[in-house]
Design an enzyme around this catalytic site. Structure first.
Site, PDB file in Angstrom:
ATOM      1  N   LYS A   9     -56.981  92.165  74.103  1.00 62.25           N
ATOM      2  CA  LYS A   9     -57.727  93.030  73.106  1.00 62.25           C
ATOM      3  C   LYS A   9     -57.284  94.264  73.619  1.00 62.25           C
ATOM      4  O   LYS A   9     -56.537  94.659  74.696  1.00 62.25           O
ATOM      5  CB  LYS A   9     -59.177  92.851  73.582  1.00 62.25           C
ATOM      6  CG  LYS A   9     -59.769  91.287  73.126  1.00 62.25           C
ATOM      7  CD  LYS A   9     -61.167  91.267  73.389  1.00 62.25           C
ATOM      8  CE  LYS A   9     -61.775  89.941  73.009  1.00 62.25           C
ATOM      9  NZ  LYS A   9     -63.239  90.124  73.282  1.00 62.25           N
ATOM     10  N   TYR A  49     -64.769  88.343  63.086  1.00 62.21           N
ATOM     11  CA  TYR A  49     -66.107  88.379  63.880  1.00 62.21           C
ATOM     12  C   TYR A  49     -67.408  88.251  62.914  1.00 62.21           C
ATOM     13  O   TYR A  49     -68.467  88.565  63.469  1.00 62.21           O
ATOM     14  CB  TYR A  49     -66.157  89.566  64.842  1.00 62.21           C
ATOM     15  CG  TYR A  49     -65.510  89.645  65.959  1.00 62.21           C
ATOM     16  CD1 TYR A  49     -65.558  88.251  67.080  1.00 62.21           C
ATOM     17  CD2 TYR A  49     -64.565  90.396  66.486  1.00 62.21           C
ATOM     18  CE1 TYR A  49     -64.687  88.160  68.031  1.00 62.21           C
ATOM     19  CE2 TYR A  49     -63.628  90.393  67.737  1.00 62.21           C
ATOM     20  CZ  TYR A  49     -63.841  89.357  68.440  1.00 62.21           C
ATOM     21  OH  TYR A  49     -63.145  89.242  69.695  1.00 62.21           O
ATOM     22  N   ASN A 112     -63.693  92.794  77.330  1.00 57.86           N
ATOM     23  CA  ASN A 112     -63.482  91.942  78.328  1.00 57.86           C
ATOM     24  C   ASN A 112     -61.761  91.391  78.100  1.00 57.86           C
ATOM     25  O   ASN A 112     -61.725  89.967  78.612  1.00 57.86           O
ATOM     26  CB  ASN A 112     -64.353  90.533  78.017  1.00 57.86           C
ATOM     27  CG  ASN A 112     -64.315  90.170  76.761  1.00 57.86           C
ATOM     28  OD1 ASN A 112     -63.745  90.539  75.975  1.00 57.86           O
ATOM     29  ND2 ASN A 112     -65.442  89.125  76.635  1.00 57.86           N
ATOM     30  N   HIS A 115     -59.761  87.174  73.864  1.00 60.41           N
ATOM     31  CA  HIS A 115     -60.424  86.229  73.154  1.00 60.41           C
ATOM     32  C   HIS A 115     -59.568  84.759  73.231  1.00 60.41           C
ATOM     33  O   HIS A 115     -58.475  84.975  73.090  1.00 60.41           O
ATOM     34  CB  HIS A 115     -60.656  86.952  71.877  1.00 60.41           C
ATOM     35  CG  HIS A 115     -61.123  85.890  70.716  1.00 60.41           C
ATOM     36  ND1 HIS A 115     -62.473  85.388  70.565  1.00 60.41           N
ATOM     37  CD2 HIS A 115     -60.403  84.971  69.951  1.00 60.41           C
ATOM     38  CE1 HIS A 115     -62.492  84.520  69.666  1.00 60.41           C
ATOM     39  NE2 HIS A 115     -61.263  84.091  69.295  1.00 60.41           N
ATOM     40  N   GLU A 126     -58.627  80.371  63.120  1.00 58.00           N
ATOM     41  CA  GLU A 126     -58.329  81.690  63.662  1.00 58.00           C
ATOM     42  C   GLU A 126     -56.433  81.688  63.428  1.00 58.00           C
ATOM     43  O   GLU A 126     -56.102  82.876  63.301  1.00 58.00           O
ATOM     44  CB  GLU A 126     -58.762  81.790  64.948  1.00 58.00           C
ATOM     45  CG  GLU A 126     -60.366  81.975  65.038  1.00 58.00           C
ATOM     46  CD  GLU A 126     -61.027  81.962  66.568  1.00 58.00           C
ATOM     47  OE1 GLU A 126     -60.204  81.891  67.543  1.00 58.00           O
ATOM     48  OE2 GLU A 126     -62.181  82.051  66.395  1.00 58.00           O
TER      49      GLU A 126
HETATM   50  P1  CMP Z   1     -65.209  87.152  72.243  1.00 53.12           P
HETATM   51  O1  CMP Z   1     -64.898  85.966  73.290  1.00 53.12           O
HETATM   52  O2  CMP Z   1     -63.916  87.716  71.509  1.00 53.12           O
HETATM   53  O3  CMP Z   1     -66.378  87.086  71.142  1.00 53.12           O
HETATM   54  C1  CMP Z   1     -67.078  87.898  70.772  1.00 53.12           C
HETATM   55  C2  CMP Z   1     -66.998  89.264  71.520  1.00 53.12           C
HETATM   56  O4  CMP Z   1     -68.085  90.031  71.203  1.00 53.12           O
HETATM   57  C3  CMP Z   1     -66.740  89.051  73.087  1.00 53.12           C
HETATM   58  O5  CMP Z   1     -65.601  88.357  73.500  1.00 53.12           O
HETATM   59  C4  CMP Z   1     -67.020  90.324  73.440  1.00 53.12           C
HETATM   60  O6  CMP Z   1     -65.866  91.174  73.303  1.00 53.12           O
HETATM   61  C5  CMP Z   1     -67.998  90.995  72.657  1.00 53.12           C
HETATM   62  N1  CMP Z   1     -69.537  90.693  73.060  1.00 53.12           N
HETATM   63  C6  CMP Z   1     -70.212  89.595  73.594  1.00 53.12           C
HETATM   64  N2  CMP Z   1     -71.299  89.883  74.131  1.00 53.12           N
HETATM   65  C7  CMP Z   1     -71.601  91.226  73.991  1.00 53.12           C
HETATM   66  C8  CMP Z   1     -72.496  91.949  74.386  1.00 53.12           C
HETATM   67  N3  CMP Z   1     -73.943  91.488  75.050  1.00 53.12           N
HETATM   68  N4  CMP Z   1     -72.444  93.248  74.365  1.00 53.12           N
HETATM   69  C9  CMP Z   1     -71.083  93.837  73.854  1.00 53.12           C
HETATM   70  N5  CMP Z   1     -70.146  93.200  73.533  1.00 53.12           N
HETATM   71  C10 CMP Z   1     -70.470  91.555  73.449  1.00 53.12           C
END
Ligand code: CMP
Length: 138
Positions: A9, A49, A112, A115, A126
């Site tokens: 990311k 998403y 984070n 993904h 995907e």
């Molecule tokens: P990902 O596994 O890509 O799936 C959805 C994404 O939304 C997640 O990783 C984070 O980047 C984001 N995400 C999930 N939970 C939260 C949250 N509580 N607040 C902000 N972003 C979130």
């Protein structure tokens, strides 16, 4: 062989840690069989998403995912989906185990770093979203 889909990311490409994340992936016996660095369009991010479109963090998530380059990848290996989820660690780095990508690199629950698909079915969807068949050399 099983496959999963991965995104490195924007928080990670920005900090120049793509190589470190790839090293962790390879050390754990997943093979990167396709990879490209792209900038997601607003529509691509929203479609990708769409499952989260009712969530309070949706708009913020789209802004973040389009804020810089991402690296999209196809990973191959035995039980690739579950294995990559184990290597990534929990979505929220506060809950991620030692030795996981998110424990080492994630900044917070949104930024984070990676993904990974959550099922074989979604991995196929995907992968097909981002890659042509001839871009994947297993
Ligand atoms: P990902 O596994 O890509 O799936 C959805 C994404 O939304 C997640 O990783 C984070 O980047 C984001 N995400 C999930 N939970 C939260 C949250 N509580 N607040 C902000 N972003 C979130």
């Amino acid at each position: 062989m099983d496959k999963t889909f991965s995104i490195i990311k924007p928080d990670a490409t920005k900090r120049n840690i793509t190589g470190d994340i790839n090293k962790i992936i390879e050390e754990n016996n997943l093979r990167i069989i396709a990879q490209k660095r792209i900038l997601l369009s607003n529509n691509q991010a929203k479609n990708f998403y769409s499952i989260h479109k009712e969530k309070p963090f949706f708009n913020e998530l789209i802004n973040y995912m389009t804020s810089g380059p991402v690296v999209v990848q196809v990973l191959e290996g035995k039980n690739a989906v579950q294995k990559y989820r184990d290597i990534m660690g929990a979505t929220n780095p506060d809950n991620a185990k030692d030795g996981t990508i998110r424990k080492k690199h994630a900044l917070n629950v949104q930024e984070n770093s990676v993904h990974g698909s959550d099922s074989d079915e979604n991995a196929k969807i995907e992968i097909d979203f981002f890659f042509q068949k001839d871009e994947i050399i297993g």
